[in-house]
Write a protein that holds these residues in place. Structure first.
Motif, PDB file in Angstrom:
ATOM      1  N   ASN A 187       0.861  -1.160   0.029  1.00 55.63           N
ATOM      2  CA  ASN A 187      -0.138   0.085   0.205  1.00 55.63           C
ATOM      3  C   ASN A 187       0.855   1.248   0.027  1.00 55.63           C
ATOM      4  O   ASN A 187       2.163   1.162  -0.188  1.00 55.63           O
ATOM      5  N   GLU A 188       0.254   2.367   0.207  1.00 56.34           N
ATOM      6  CA  GLU A 188       1.105   3.863   0.150  1.00 56.34           C
ATOM      7  C   GLU A 188       2.090   3.804   1.128  1.00 56.34           C
ATOM      8  O   GLU A 188       3.157   4.417   0.776  1.00 56.34           O
ATOM      9  N   ASN A 189       1.927   3.162   2.105  1.00 55.60           N
ATOM     10  CA  ASN A 189       3.139   3.258   3.188  1.00 55.60           C
ATOM     11  C   ASN A 189       4.257   2.173   3.174  1.00 55.60           C
ATOM     12  O   ASN A 189       4.815   2.133   3.979  1.00 55.60           O
ATOM     13  N   GLY A 190       4.035   1.564   2.352  1.00 61.82           N
ATOM     14  CA  GLY A 190       5.078   0.493   1.846  1.00 61.82           C
ATOM     15  C   GLY A 190       4.869  -0.750   2.570  1.00 61.82           C
ATOM     16  O   GLY A 190       5.491  -1.756   2.665  1.00 61.82           O
ATOM     17  N   LYS A 191       3.748  -0.935   3.244  1.00 60.49           N
ATOM     18  CA  LYS A 191       3.393  -2.391   4.108  1.00 60.49           C
ATOM     19  C   LYS A 191       2.593  -3.115   2.976  1.00 60.49           C
ATOM     20  O   LYS A 191       2.070  -2.966   2.001  1.00 60.49           O
ATOM     21  N   PRO A 192       2.764  -4.613   3.215  1.00 61.88           N
ATOM     22  CA  PRO A 192       1.922  -5.703   2.372  1.00 61.88           C
ATOM     23  C   PRO A 192       0.788  -5.196   2.421  1.00 61.88           C
ATOM     24  O   PRO A 192      -0.114  -4.794   3.440  1.00 61.88           O
ATOM     25  N   MET A 193       0.143  -5.434   1.261  1.00 63.17           N
ATOM     26  CA  MET A 193      -1.374  -4.875   1.180  1.00 63.17           C
ATOM     27  C   MET A 193      -2.360  -6.242   1.389  1.00 63.17           C
ATOM     28  O   MET A 193      -3.473  -5.990   1.884  1.00 63.17           O
ATOM     29  N   PHE A 194      -1.784  -7.411   1.333  1.00 58.23           N
ATOM     30  CA  PHE A 194      -2.285  -8.759   1.679  1.00 58.23           C
ATOM     31  C   PHE A 194      -1.758  -9.698   2.550  1.00 58.23           C
ATOM     32  O   PHE A 194      -0.381  -9.886   2.451  1.00 58.23           O
ATOM     33  N   LYS A 195      -2.299 -10.197   3.338  1.00 59.98           N
ATOM     34  CA  LYS A 195      -1.613 -11.262   4.307  1.00 59.98           C
ATOM     35  C   LYS A 195      -1.292 -12.553   3.498  1.00 59.98           C
ATOM     36  O   LYS A 195      -2.026 -13.021   2.718  1.00 59.98           O
ATOM     37  N   LYS A 196      -0.065 -13.071   3.866  1.00 59.88           N
ATOM     38  CA  LYS A 196       0.316 -14.339   3.299  1.00 59.88           C
ATOM     39  C   LYS A 196       1.099 -15.124   4.519  1.00 59.88           C
ATOM     40  O   LYS A 196       1.472 -14.766   5.400  1.00 59.88           O
ATOM     41  N   SER A 197       0.984 -16.368   4.095  1.00 57.82           N
ATOM     42  CA  SER A 197       1.583 -17.233   5.052  1.00 57.82           C
ATOM     43  C   SER A 197       3.151 -17.262   4.684  1.00 57.82           C
ATOM     44  O   SER A 197       3.632 -16.680   3.979  1.00 57.82           O
ATOM     45  N   SER A 198       3.741 -18.131   5.547  1.00 66.88           N
ATOM     46  CA  SER A 198       5.194 -18.147   5.494  1.00 66.88           C
ATOM     47  C   SER A 198       5.811 -19.294   4.842  1.00 66.88           C
ATOM     48  O   SER A 198       6.960 -19.852   5.201  1.00 66.88           O
ATOM     49  N   PHE A 199       5.081 -19.847   3.878  1.00 67.02           N
ATOM     50  CA  PHE A 199       5.596 -21.155   3.152  1.00 67.02           C
ATOM     51  C   PHE A 199       6.765 -20.671   2.095  1.00 67.02           C
ATOM     52  O   PHE A 199       6.633 -19.609   1.427  1.00 67.02           O
ATOM     53  N   ASP A 200       7.661 -21.465   2.261  1.00 65.57           N
ATOM     54  CA  ASP A 200       8.801 -21.287   1.174  1.00 65.57           C
ATOM     55  C   ASP A 200       8.600 -22.096   0.204  1.00 65.57           C
ATOM     56  O   ASP A 200       9.155 -22.024  -0.979  1.00 65.57           O
ATOM     57  N   SER A 201       7.806 -23.318   0.453  1.00 67.94           N
ATOM     58  CA  SER A 201       7.834 -24.345  -0.569  1.00 67.94           C
ATOM     59  C   SER A 201       6.147 -25.259  -0.287  1.00 67.94           C
ATOM     60  O   SER A 201       5.624 -24.809   0.709  1.00 67.94           O
ATOM     61  N   TYR A 202       5.798 -25.913  -1.376  1.00 67.46           N
ATOM     62  CA  TYR A 202       4.670 -26.623  -1.175  1.00 67.46           C
ATOM     63  C   TYR A 202       4.786 -28.106  -1.517  1.00 67.46           C
ATOM     64  O   TYR A 202       5.733 -28.353  -2.166  1.00 67.46           O
ATOM     65  N   PRO A 203       4.072 -29.080  -0.912  1.00 63.17           N
ATOM     66  CA  PRO A 203       3.818 -30.337  -1.439  1.00 63.17           C
ATOM     67  C   PRO A 203       3.836 -30.557  -2.817  1.00 63.17           C
ATOM     68  O   PRO A 203       3.033 -29.657  -3.547  1.00 63.17           O
ATOM     69  N   GLU A 204       4.270 -31.641  -3.319  1.00 64.39           N
ATOM     70  CA  GLU A 204       4.063 -31.898  -4.734  1.00 64.39           C
ATOM     71  C   GLU A 204       2.719 -32.163  -5.053  1.00 64.39           C
ATOM     72  O   GLU A 204       1.824 -32.889  -4.260  1.00 64.39           O
TER      73      GLU A 204
END
Length: 351
Positions: free
Chosen positions: A129-146
């Motif tokens: 957003n305008e102040n540089g903060k993330p606009m949307f929440k996301k989880s802390s996943f670095d990878s996903y199961p196949e």
């Protein structure tokens, strides 16, 4: 009037009042039961999507969240069949935005290398957003199961013939699933799992009738997987194809999308339309398998039963057969298109 007579009258009146209160309570209970049963039995769905290229995948996913709340849908999992972890992150953002962050996500490995990207919105999870903060929440996943492993895990835990699969992308993960062997989730092969657990597969793909284009993008891009899928598909698993010419009627213009989300700018679909070049003639192909899976056959014109041969050039040839397991949607009229548009717009939900 004597005292005892008055007591008798009061007792009778009280009894009548009590009886009517009982009837009222029963009526309310029956009404509530009726309301709760209007949704019907739960539909258990797995979504298989090539999200990250065209925006109709976003609308399809939004519809499923809407149906969780309104149609008793269980969204068991979401399989991303377009390589790159950033595409799976898009699903994670959508899950969080709609407060369904616990829906599992799988990601294709060894799929199509660098398929065409029509609208590049893979950076959606990093919008600020305008102040540089993330606009949307996301989880802390670095990878996903196949992807195909998630299929096996989910299917193995479900009752027989209870799962509907909506494929709105490439048939890569589904092909890998059918090729899979026994593992930690099930002693059954992939073919056996699909035959045992899946009631229907809804697929956005193919071309039939008098369409000008003889091949459709999803099938053409993944033709080797498509050929493998149809060769291994159990003949007793029903398939509904949604060919490209049907979704061509649902042309959701950019300006209409933006105006239809007029209550906020902090909406993932609206932000994609504000920040990306979406003037590609985006049609709503991918919503149709979702609506069909949830709303049923009455919403669509369908071909007779038959079989489908897919050629190495990705052409789809249909042969009528009363014992066939495949049908396909037939294009509707303007009134039908308006009905689909209305269903899409119901799914927004104002935050």
């Amino acid at each position: 009037m004597k005292f005892r007579e008055k007591q008798s009258i009061r007792a009778a009146v009280f009894g009548v009042q009590k009886f009517f209160r009982f009837l009222l309570g029963v009526s309310i209970l029956l009404a509530l039961l009726g309301l709760s049963s209007c949704k019907g039995p739960a539909s258990s769905i797995i979504l298989d999507t090539d999200i990250g290229s065209s925006t109709d995948d976003l609308f399809a996913l939004q519809l499923l969240y809407h149906y969780i709340e309104t149609e008793n849908v269980k969204l068991l999992g979401i399989i991303v069949d377009r390589e790159n972890v950033e595409n799976a992150h898009i699903v994670d953002v959508m899950n969080n935005y709609y407060k369904h962050e616990n829906i599992p996500i799988g990601l294709i490995q060894d799929g199509i290398k660098d398929p065409k990207v029509w609208i590049d919105y893979k950076n959606l999870p990093n919008y600020t957003n305008e102040n540089g903060k993330p606009m949307f929440k996301k989880s802390s996943f670095d990878s996903y199961p196949e992807g195909y492993k998630i299929y096996r895990k989910l299917l193995s835990s479900q009752p027989d013939k209870s799962v509907k699969i909506c494929s709105i992308g490439f048939l890569t993960c589904l092909s890998q699933l059918l090729q899979s062997q026994a593992d930690e989730y099930s002693d059954m092969t992939g073919v056996e799992l699909v035959r045992r657990k899946v009631s229907r597969i809804y697929i956005m793909g193919g071309v039939f009738g008098n369409a000008i284009e003889k091949t459709e993008y999803n099938f053409f891009q993944a033709i080797d997987y498509v050929l493998n899928f149809f060769s291994l598909l159990p003949a007793d698993v029903e398939v509904i194809l949604s060919p490209g010419e049907v979704g061509d009627l649902i042309d959701y213009k950019v300006e209409n999308v933006i105006s239809d989300i007029d209550w906020t700018d902090t909406h993932p679909i609206k932000q994609v339309y504000l920040q990306c070049d979406v003037n590609t003639g985006q049609k709503m192909w991918d919503v149709l398998p979702i609506i069909h899976a949830v709303k049923g056959d009455d919403w669509f014109n369908l071909s007779p039963r038959g079989t489908v041969e897919v050629t190495p050039n990705a052409e789809t040839r249909f042969t009528p057969n009363p014992k066939g397991n495949i049908r396909y949607q037939i294009p509707g009229d303007d009134k039908w298109a308006e009905k689909i548009f209305a269903e899409i717009k119901k799914s927004y939900g104002k935050k």
